[in-house]
Motif scaffolding. Structure first.
Motif, PDB file in Angstrom:
ATOM      1  N   ALA A  41      -2.843   5.081   1.599  1.00 53.27           N
ATOM      2  CA  ALA A  41      -3.536   3.924   1.055  1.00 53.27           C
ATOM      3  C   ALA A  41      -4.902   3.773   1.703  1.00 53.27           C
ATOM      4  O   ALA A  41      -5.056   3.981   2.900  1.00 53.27           O
ATOM      5  CB  ALA A  41      -2.712   2.663   1.297  1.00 53.27           C
ATOM      6  N   SER A  42      -5.876   3.427   0.932  1.00 48.51           N
ATOM      7  CA  SER A  42      -7.199   3.106   1.455  1.00 48.51           C
ATOM      8  C   SER A  42      -7.561   1.692   1.026  1.00 48.51           C
ATOM      9  O   SER A  42      -7.086   1.198   0.006  1.00 48.51           O
ATOM     10  CB  SER A  42      -8.248   4.101   0.963  1.00 48.51           C
ATOM     11  OG  SER A  42      -8.311   4.101  -0.443  1.00 48.51           O
ATOM     12  N   GLY A  43      -8.389   1.051   1.849  1.00 48.93           N
ATOM     13  CA  GLY A  43      -8.776  -0.317   1.542  1.00 48.93           C
ATOM     14  C   GLY A  43      -7.741  -1.352   1.941  1.00 48.93           C
ATOM     15  O   GLY A  43      -7.851  -2.516   1.527  1.00 48.93           O
ATOM     16  N   ASP A  47       3.635   5.656   8.583  1.00 43.27           N
ATOM     17  CA  ASP A  47       2.756   5.877   9.721  1.00 43.27           C
ATOM     18  C   ASP A  47       1.638   4.856   9.582  1.00 43.27           C
ATOM     19  O   ASP A  47       0.685   5.067   8.818  1.00 43.27           O
ATOM     20  CB  ASP A  47       2.215   7.309   9.711  1.00 43.27           C
ATOM     21  CG  ASP A  47       1.355   7.623  10.919  1.00 43.27           C
ATOM     22  OD1 ASP A  47       0.807   6.687  11.526  1.00 43.27           O
ATOM     23  OD2 ASP A  47       1.221   8.809  11.252  1.00 43.27           O
ATOM     24  N   ASN A  48       1.771   3.752  10.281  1.00 45.18           N
ATOM     25  CA  ASN A  48       0.808   2.657  10.126  1.00 45.18           C
ATOM     26  C   ASN A  48      -0.606   3.073  10.542  1.00 45.18           C
ATOM     27  O   ASN A  48      -1.590   2.592   9.973  1.00 45.18           O
ATOM     28  CB  ASN A  48       1.258   1.440  10.919  1.00 45.18           C
ATOM     29  CG  ASN A  48       2.480   0.774  10.318  1.00 45.18           C
ATOM     30  OD1 ASN A  48       2.644   0.761   9.098  1.00 45.18           O
ATOM     31  ND2 ASN A  48       3.351   0.252  11.160  1.00 45.18           N
ATOM     32  N   ALA A  49      -0.691   3.954  11.509  1.00 43.94           N
ATOM     33  CA  ALA A  49      -2.014   4.382  11.975  1.00 43.94           C
ATOM     34  C   ALA A  49      -2.773   5.116  10.876  1.00 43.94           C
ATOM     35  O   ALA A  49      -4.007   5.120  10.867  1.00 43.94           O
ATOM     36  CB  ALA A  49      -1.872   5.266  13.202  1.00 43.94           C
TER      37      ALA A  49
END
Length: 122
Positions: free
Chosen positions: A24-26, A71-73
């Motif tokens: 995901a981006s943003g 992977d939250n990072a």
């Protein structure tokens, strides 16, 4: 803008495995519910797993064969598909609901969808 990009689909034989990814981006730093859906030929899009507030939920229809992780990072979630069967064939979509709702397993609450990745089992 929010974008979801899936990858990892393909064609496997029955009993095979695949790992799907969704980046995901943003959305960095934003509270969000993330989900995996699939749409098999002739069927409605259905939820197979979702992640919310540190918890992981897998639909009973695929529990024991599919797992999901994050992977939250990297703002990335994964869907591990094991012991794939022909009925698992379909397009797999990543989805997100932003904010505090936690209802992303339901299509009506999804804010953004990925483009989908095809999984074929034959």
């Amino acid at each position: 803008d929010v974008q979801l990009v899936e990858s990892g689909g393909g064609t496997v034989q029955p009993g095979g495995s695949l790992t799907l990814s969704c980046t995901a981006s943003g959305v960095t730093g934003r509270r969000k519910c993330m989900a995996w859906f699939r749409q098999s030929p002739g069927k409605e899009r259905e939820n197979v797993a979702h992640l919310w507030d540190g918890h992981i939920f897998v639909d009973d229809s695929v529990k024991g064969r599919f797992t999901t992780s994050q992977d939250n990072a990297k703002d990335t979630i994964y869907l591990q598909l094991n012991d794939l069967q022909p009925e698992d064939t379909g397009t797999y979509y990543c989805a997100t609901q932003l904010g505090a709702g936690g209802g992303c397993r339901l299509r009506q609450f999804v804010d953004y969808w990925g483009q989908g990745t095809q999984v074929t089992v034959s």
